[in-house]
Design a protein around this motif. Sequence first.
Motif, short mmCIF file in Angstrom:
data_model
loop_
_atom_site.label_atom_id
_atom_site.label_comp_id
_atom_site.label_asym_id
_atom_site.label_seq_id
_atom_site.Cartn_x
_atom_site.Cartn_y
_atom_site.Cartn_z
N UNK A 167 -0.91 9.75 6.03
CA UNK A 167 0.10 8.97 5.33
C UNK A 167 1.42 8.97 6.12
N UNK A 168 1.85 10.14 6.55
CA UNK A 168 3.13 10.25 7.26
C UNK A 168 3.14 9.40 8.52
N UNK A 169 2.03 9.42 9.26
CA UNK A 169 1.95 8.64 10.50
C UNK A 169 2.05 7.15 10.22
N UNK A 170 1.35 6.69 9.20
CA UNK A 170 1.38 5.27 8.87
C UNK A 170 2.75 4.82 8.39
N UNK A 186 -6.98 6.62 -4.06
CA UNK A 186 -6.37 5.29 -4.08
C UNK A 186 -5.98 4.88 -2.66
N UNK A 187 -5.33 5.80 -1.94
CA UNK A 187 -4.85 5.51 -0.59
C UNK A 187 -6.01 5.13 0.33
N UNK A 205 0.82 -1.21 0.00
CA UNK A 205 0.00 0.00 0.00
C UNK A 205 0.86 1.27 0.00
N UNK A 206 0.60 2.16 -0.91
CA UNK A 206 1.27 3.46 -1.12
C UNK A 206 2.74 3.33 -1.52
N UNK A 207 3.21 2.13 -1.79
CA UNK A 207 4.62 1.93 -2.16
C UNK A 207 4.75 1.89 -3.68
N UNK A 223 7.38 10.98 1.43
CA UNK A 223 7.11 11.83 0.26
C UNK A 223 6.58 11.00 -0.90
N UNK A 224 7.17 9.84 -1.13
CA UNK A 224 6.72 8.98 -2.23
C UNK A 224 5.30 8.48 -1.99
N UNK A 225 5.00 8.10 -0.76
CA UNK A 225 3.67 7.59 -0.45
C UNK A 225 2.61 8.68 -0.56
N UNK A 226 2.96 9.90 -0.13
CA UNK A 226 2.01 11.01 -0.18
C UNK A 226 1.68 11.41 -1.61
#
Length: 261
Positions: free
Chosen positions: A147-150, A178-179, A32-34, A169-172
């Motif tokens: 996102x940052x917390x996760x 989608x997230x 997820x988010x990667x 930064x990449x995940x955000x």
Amino acid sequence: MPQLAVDGATLTYDDEGPRDSAEVPLVLVHGWTANRHRWDHQTTHFAERRRVVRLDLRGHGESSGAGVRTIEELAADVLALLDHLGIQRCVLVGHSMGGMIAQTITLAHPDRVERLVLVNSISRMTYNRGRGLLMAASTLVPFKLFVATNIQRAFAPGHPREEIREYIRASAATPREVVMTLYGAMRAFDVLDRLGEIRTPTLLVHGYHDIQLPVTQMLRMAKACPDAVVRIIDAGHELPVERPAELTAAIDSFVTAPAPV
């Protein structure tokens, strides 16, 4: 940088290593988010002697597309890519949400998976009441903080902060729709009661310090899939980048071992 158009999305993927290898191709599915670069270490190692395929899932990394609602839809994208590449059978490796995708594919198409590797993944999310309330409340904070917390929680204590910031930064950059939609899809995912159907040789490898998907939940999978090989590594949730060499060695040992009788 090859791409494939699939059902309203454009999937970006890498297809590396020798096509004429006698070894079954390795297919790597991120979480997820990667994105597909979570697997850089593993790709470099395995592509020396076997075909290695990795992709950016729909809406992640350099792949376009949104509107995905379920883990099954992401699994269909992976299968479409394998069909496009003419890969009928593979070693399937999934990290976190990618492991949920890998389980979905294996249950639906066991003939296509020679061996299964689940990295920091689970078959059913289970929360105690306190953690459940915390997870529900987390969706109410601003998106970037969510996102940052996760992502911050995904790494074991002591991991370099600048590297974590790069992953945040990449995940955000992953679209909010989608997230959040896939966050819900992961919470709804539940195949624990079907794990006994999997006859494919399986490796369960997990970070001891994983607080996103705790190791105790993976051990429930091991109980449901008693023939699985279990490896626990001194890391958090992001094993592919926290302990890349150890994870690569664990996968290598598993995929090169004689098949169980």
